[in-house]
Design a protein around this motif. Structure first.
Motif, PDB file in Angstrom:
ATOM      1  N   LEU A   1       0.815  -1.195   0.000  1.00  0.00           N
ATOM      2  CA  LEU A   1       0.000   0.000   0.000  1.00  0.00           C
ATOM      3  C   LEU A   1       0.860   1.260   0.000  1.00  0.00           C
ATOM      4  N   SER A   4       1.646   2.667  -3.452  1.00  0.00           N
ATOM      5  CA  SER A   4       0.532   3.140  -4.282  1.00  0.00           C
ATOM      6  C   SER A   4       0.779   4.503  -4.937  1.00  0.00           C
ATOM      7  N   THR A   8       0.777   4.834  -8.917  1.00  0.00           N
ATOM      8  CA  THR A   8      -0.171   5.779  -9.512  1.00  0.00           C
ATOM      9  C   THR A   8       0.531   6.667 -10.529  1.00  0.00           C
ATOM     10  N   LEU A  43      -3.096  12.670  -2.745  1.00  0.00           N
ATOM     11  CA  LEU A  43      -3.783  11.521  -2.155  1.00  0.00           C
ATOM     12  C   LEU A  43      -5.303  11.599  -2.304  1.00  0.00           C
ATOM     13  N   PHE A  48      -5.281   8.017  -7.665  1.00  0.00           N
ATOM     14  CA  PHE A  48      -4.669   7.393  -6.496  1.00  0.00           C
ATOM     15  C   PHE A  48      -5.661   6.438  -5.833  1.00  0.00           C
ATOM     16  N   TYR A  52      -4.892   2.534  -5.108  1.00  0.00           N
ATOM     17  CA  TYR A  52      -4.974   2.099  -3.717  1.00  0.00           C
ATOM     18  C   TYR A  52      -6.075   1.053  -3.564  1.00  0.00           C
ATOM     19  N   TYR A  55      -4.979  -2.500  -4.530  1.00  0.00           N
ATOM     20  CA  TYR A  55      -4.235  -3.147  -3.451  1.00  0.00           C
ATOM     21  C   TYR A  55      -5.157  -3.537  -2.298  1.00  0.00           C
ATOM     22  N   ALA A  56      -6.073  -2.643  -1.948  1.00  0.00           N
ATOM     23  CA  ALA A  56      -6.964  -2.906  -0.813  1.00  0.00           C
ATOM     24  C   ALA A  56      -7.859  -4.116  -1.067  1.00  0.00           C
TER      25      ALA A  56
END
Length: 104
Positions: A1, A4, A8, A43, A48, A52, A55-56
């Protein structure tokens, strides 16, 4: 994470270079500059959130499958491989399609 933001920047650079709207180096440089000098702004960007999110959901799928296998007494190796692969590929394709719409 933690990677990320850098993924990105690279993903956005690839999409913009493929569409001809920016060179990959210029796009990555602009993203990294924003990350360094305006991290909150970076962010909050949708690109982004997409990276993210990949991955989450991948980690979430892995942990969910592992917990279910442990509860059911099943060896988790094959279910984790198949389930996480399916989730990750689907999430990556959706992310790339969204990035192409945004920057293509």
């Amino acid at each position: 994470l933690a990677l990320s933001p850098f993924v990105t920047a690279i993903d956005k650079g690839i999409i913009q270079a493929a569409s001809g709207s920016s060179s990959m180096g210029a796009s990555i440089g602009a993203s990294l500059k924003e990350l360094a000098f305006k991290p909150i702004s970076f962010l909050r960007r949708p690109e982004f959130a997409l990276v993210y999110g990949v991955y989450a959901v991948t980690y979430g799928a892995r942990n969910t499958i592992d917990t279910a296998c442990e509860h059911l007494g099943v060896d988790p190796d094959v279910p984790i491989f198949l389930g996480v692969s399916a989730v990750n590929v689907t999430a990556c394709v959706a992310k790339d399609a969204a990035l192409a719409r945004m920057f293509g």
